[in-house]
Design a protein around this motif. Structure first.
Motif, short mmCIF file in Angstrom:
data_model
loop_
_atom_site.label_atom_id
_atom_site.label_comp_id
_atom_site.label_asym_id
_atom_site.label_seq_id
_atom_site.Cartn_x
_atom_site.Cartn_y
_atom_site.Cartn_z
N SER A 6 34.74 82.39 79.20
CA SER A 6 35.77 83.15 78.49
C SER A 6 35.97 82.50 77.11
CB SER A 6 37.08 83.12 79.29
OG SER A 6 38.06 83.88 78.62
N PRO A 7 35.42 83.11 76.05
CA PRO A 7 35.40 82.45 74.74
C PRO A 7 36.79 82.31 74.13
CG PRO A 7 34.65 84.70 74.53
CD PRO A 7 34.80 84.45 76.00
N MET A 8 36.99 81.23 73.42
CA MET A 8 38.27 80.97 72.77
C MET A 8 38.04 80.10 71.54
SD MET A 8 41.72 79.21 74.27
CE MET A 8 42.06 80.62 75.34
N ARG A 9 38.65 80.54 70.42
CA ARG A 9 38.58 79.74 69.19
C ARG A 9 39.51 78.57 69.35
NH1 ARG A 9 38.17 76.66 65.60
NH2 ARG A 9 38.60 77.00 63.36
N ARG A 10 38.96 77.36 69.35
CA ARG A 10 39.77 76.16 69.50
C ARG A 10 38.94 74.99 69.00
NH1 ARG A 10 41.59 76.02 75.43
NH2 ARG A 10 42.17 73.87 74.97
N SER A 11 39.58 73.87 68.81
CA SER A 11 38.93 72.76 68.14
C SER A 11 38.32 71.76 69.11
CB SER A 11 39.93 72.02 67.24
OG SER A 11 40.44 72.91 66.26
N ARG A 43 44.08 79.84 90.88
CA ARG A 43 43.96 79.10 89.61
C ARG A 43 45.09 78.09 89.47
NH1 ARG A 43 46.00 80.17 84.55
NH2 ARG A 43 46.92 82.07 85.36
N ASP A 49 43.13 72.86 82.49
CA ASP A 49 43.42 73.77 81.39
C ASP A 49 42.26 74.68 81.04
OD1 ASP A 49 45.92 72.74 81.19
OD2 ASP A 49 45.43 71.29 79.61
N ALA A 52 40.09 79.61 83.89
CA ALA A 52 40.68 80.88 83.49
C ALA A 52 40.65 81.91 84.61
CB ALA A 52 39.93 81.43 82.25
N MET A 67 37.07 78.58 80.20
CA MET A 67 37.15 78.88 78.76
C MET A 67 35.98 78.21 78.04
SD MET A 67 41.20 78.23 78.18
CE MET A 67 42.38 78.95 79.33
N HIS A 70 34.90 77.67 70.76
CA HIS A 70 33.94 77.89 69.65
C HIS A 70 34.67 77.70 68.32
CE1 HIS A 70 35.49 81.86 68.40
NE2 HIS A 70 35.64 82.15 69.72
N LEU A 79 30.34 84.00 71.32
CA LEU A 79 31.51 84.88 71.22
C LEU A 79 31.54 85.91 72.35
CD1 LEU A 79 31.48 85.50 67.35
CD2 LEU A 79 32.88 83.88 68.64
N PHE A 80 30.37 86.31 72.75
CA PHE A 80 30.30 87.29 73.85
C PHE A 80 29.30 86.77 74.88
CE2 PHE A 80 31.44 89.41 69.93
CZ PHE A 80 32.59 90.10 70.28
N PRO A 81 29.70 85.77 75.62
CA PRO A 81 28.75 85.07 76.49
C PRO A 81 28.47 85.85 77.76
CG PRO A 81 30.91 84.12 76.71
CD PRO A 81 31.04 85.16 75.65
N TYR A 97 28.84 75.55 70.06
CA TYR A 97 30.21 75.65 69.55
C TYR A 97 30.24 76.43 68.25
CZ TYR A 97 34.72 74.11 67.64
OH TYR A 97 35.97 74.08 67.12
N ASP B 409 40.30 71.39 61.98
CA ASP B 409 39.74 72.68 61.54
C ASP B 409 40.55 73.35 60.44
OD1 ASP B 409 37.61 72.47 63.18
OD2 ASP B 409 38.29 73.95 64.66
N ASN B 437 36.08 87.57 69.68
CA ASN B 437 35.15 87.21 70.73
C ASN B 437 35.43 88.12 71.94
OD1 ASN B 437 37.38 86.05 72.12
ND2 ASN B 437 37.04 84.07 71.06
N ALA B 438 34.87 87.80 73.07
CA ALA B 438 34.99 88.67 74.24
C ALA B 438 36.43 88.82 74.70
CB ALA B 438 34.13 88.12 75.39
N ASN B 439 37.32 87.92 74.24
CA ASN B 439 38.72 87.97 74.66
C ASN B 439 39.63 88.66 73.65
OD1 ASN B 439 38.47 86.75 77.21
ND2 ASN B 439 38.32 84.74 76.23
N PRO B 480 41.94 85.00 72.81
CA PRO B 480 40.68 84.72 72.10
C PRO B 480 40.78 83.48 71.21
CG PRO B 480 41.82 86.52 71.04
CD PRO B 480 42.61 86.21 72.29
N VAL B 482 43.23 79.70 70.69
CA VAL B 482 44.22 78.83 71.28
C VAL B 482 45.40 78.66 70.32
CG1 VAL B 482 43.28 76.65 70.39
CG2 VAL B 482 44.52 76.68 72.59
#
Lengths: 105, 536
Positions: A6-11, A43, A49, A52, A67, A70, A79-81, A97, B409, B437-439, B480, B482
């Motif tokens: 489940s993709p998520m923009r994070r560092s 879950r 953490d 998901a 999660m 990326h 992004l769409f795994p 990433y 970032d 993204n997918a979310n 999508p 955090v």
């Protein structure tokens, strides 16, 4: 082990290592061996953490969703795994990433 | 005693001689002829037709007529007959025809005064000798013409001999000119009569004059045009001209060209080869044409026009990075301060992700001026607190536009980062980050505000009764992106039927949603979700 991403923009980053029913997530070991076939582990029951979804064993195969972090410029495979079916032990090869970019100036 | 005298053959009177007057008169007649002997001519050959009484003729070797057989005699006409006398050596006679006094010598008449021929020597006022056959001691010796020209000829036997005029002081040679030892003309001089220097010589074949010991011309020297050859000026220094380099009157010398491309010009008080100082007005005249690398004009306006330049070409440029003089043209590298209020200044980036080094090219040392603004493209996204050092100056901590330490970032690599120095920190601004993204989709602003949303088809049905309503299971919506803290969330069901949805945020990364319906709804509906919060 059937792993949905489940993709998520994070560092922060995700590192996985699989050994049978044992999954090590960023150094934390989770042993799902005791989960019987057809059972579901909620879950909320797992303090992780990155998790998901609930964890299910269907036909002897564990199903779970993690999660996938990326960066700002990740490729579509991140992004769409697509789900991963882990059949071998060892480090899990996750989508990257971020797309490697040439030096910009 | 003989009857005739010994020398003149005069008859003597004999003792007891009869007719003594005859003998006496004969003797007187002979004396009359021989004393003060005067002949009509010498070498006479033809007897005169009517000789005068007392005429005497000195006969030659082959007389004719009555004189035949009387060769060498004196013929005396007595008035009626010829008397022949045989002259002896030593007799003297004056020839009326020749007007010459001669003496009998060797059987012939020879002049008493002999011609100056074949003399052993002649000394005039002095004595000649075996070498100096003609010696003259006089104030002057004149040799003049005889109606036209006059030559003095000095002839020698062979080329190796000497034919010359020698000038002496006290009989010690001082100068000699002529053809001495060969056939080239030369003039030599000596200070002592023994050591000689050749002052000049002329080649007998070419006429070329050589001055082995140099030439000094005090007066004007006139040279025919185009006849001074290089050989005459031989032995100049390489790459040189002959002239006078010093600003004084003096000896000329070689003025050498020491380096390529130099020209001969006056510089200060010296004449030398060197570079022409074109800044000097007298160095050049006229304007160098554009075709020859010049401007074609001798004023700024004309030059600019010829070069096709705009009016700014005559404006002054800035002199340092902070030069703010009005009207000046900004130099590259001087723009850091002057353009800091705009976005035009972009600097190069180095260092590491969290310790960035920027290079403006303006050499801004130390802490940058307050208000200085630039932009840069980061090499890597930062992972936390970040510093920037400009032009090797002090590393200064960075802050977000909201004034906090940079989150990971914050510095992006895909777009430029704008940095403004506020006197304490580098305040960084960044472009909004948009992604999907997918979310779902999200957008992340520099202020920290973040929003994300998603549309999920077949999200859920609502078949479980709960009191007077039905609901579905509580499903997970993974964000999508955090958040830094749990956001607020909302959601809607895309249906014209009276259905609704409850979305409760569960964490920074997801929410739980449940669909409600007043009637049992077995068809899964499309649901829209939104989450709003901060990413730092």
């Amino acid at each position: 082990m059937h792993l949905t991403l489940s993709p998520m923009r994070r560092s922060d980053r995700l590192n996985l290592d699989r050994a049978g029913d044992v999954l090590t997530i960023n150094g934390v070991v989770y042993d799902f061996g005791p989960l019987p076939d057809g059972a579901t582990l909620p879950r909320e029951a797992v303090e992780c953490d990155w998790l998901a979804s609930d964890i299910e064993r269907i036909g002897g195969v564990l199903h779970l969703t993690l999660m996938l972090p990326h960066g700002t410029a990740a490729p579509d495979e991140t992004l769409f795994p697509t789900p991963l079916d882990l059949t071998h032990d060892g480090p899990v090869d996750l989508p990257p990433y971020e797309t490697e970019i040439a030096d910009a100036d | 005693m003989t009857d005739r005298s010994n020398r003149l053959d005069l008859p003597y009177l004999q003792p007891a001689q009869a007719q003594k007057h005859v003998t006496h008169n004969e003797a007187v007649e002979l004396l009359d002829a021989l004393v003060q002997l005067t002949v009509q001519r010498f070498d006479a050959a033809i007897p005169p037709v009517a000789p005068g009484p007392g005429e005497v003729h000195a006969l030659g070797a082959v007389p004719e007529g009555v004189w035949t057989d009387k060769a060498g005699h004196l013929a005396l006409w007595t008035g009626n007959a010829w008397i022949y006398l045989s002259p002896d050596d030593g007799w003297r006679a004056y020839g009326l025809a020749e007007q010459d006094l001669r003496v009998r010598a060797g059987g012939v008449w020879v002049p008493v005064v002999r011609p100056l021929q074949e003399l052993a020597g002649v000394g005039i006022g002095t004595t000649s000798d075996a070498v100096n056959r003609l010696a003259v001691a006089a104030e002057a010796t004149l040799l003049t013409h005889d109606g036209a020209g006059h030559q003095i000829k000095i002839n020698k036997a062979l080329a190796g001999d000497t034919a010359s005029l020698l000038f002496q002081t006290g009989f010690s040679g001082r100068a000699e000119m002529g053809i001495a030892g060969d056939d080239d003309w030369s003039i030599k001089v000596s200070a002592n009569g023994s050591a000689w220097n050749t002052a000049a010589s002329a080649n007998r074949t070419t006429g070329l004059m050589t001055l082995p010991n140099g030439l000094t011309v005090v007066g004007a020297l006139t040279l025919p045009a185009a006849t001074v050859t290089r050989a005459m000026l031989a032995n100049s220094a390489a790459l040189s001209v002959i002239g006078r380099s010093a600003n004084t009157v003096g000896v000329p010398a070689d003025i050498a060209a020491g380096s390529d491309h130099q020209v001969l010009r006056r510089s200060g008080t010296a004449l030398a080869f060197g570079a022409v100082n074109l800044a000097q007005a007298a160095a050049v005249t006229g304007a160098l044409a554009l075709a020859n690398g010049g401007t074609g004009g001798n004023s700024a306006t004309a030059a600019r026009s010829n070069l096709g330049l705009g009016t700014a070409a005559t404006a002054a440029v800035t002199t340092n990075p902070t030069d703010s003089t009005a009207g000046r043209v900004l130099r590259v590298g001087d723009s850091s301060t002057l353009l800091s209020a705009g976005s035009a200044l972009r600097v190069t980036t180095g260092g590491t992700a969290n310790a960035i080094t920027l290079t403006s090219g303006a050499t801004l040392s130390g802490t940058p001026p307050t208000g200085f603004r630039t932009r840069f493209r980061a090499m890597a996204a930062n992972s936390g607190a970040t510093t920037i050092a400009l032009d090797g100056g002090t590393a200064v901590a960075c802050r977000t536009i909201t004034g906090v330490v940079l989150p990971a970032d914050y510095v992006r690599t895909a777009t430029d980062t704008i940095a403004t120095f506020d006197g304490t920190f580098w305040v960084l601004d960044r472009e909004a980050e948009r992604g999907s993204n997918a979310n779902g989709q999200f957008i992340r602003w520099a202020s920290g505000f973040q929003m994300c949303w998603n549309t999920i088809t077949n999200f859920s049905d609502a078949t479980t009764a709960a009191g007077n309503v039905f609901h579905g299971p509580e499903n997970v919506w993974t964000f999508p992106v955090v958040f830094s803290a749990t956001p607020t969330t909302t959601g809607n069901v895309r249906s014209s039927a009276p259905t609704w949805i409850n979305v409760r945020p569960e964490s920074v990364s997801g929410a739980l949603a449940r669909v409600f319906s007043p009637t049992s709804m077995s068809t899964a509906r499309i649901a829209d979700f939104e989450a709003v919060g901060y990413w730092y």
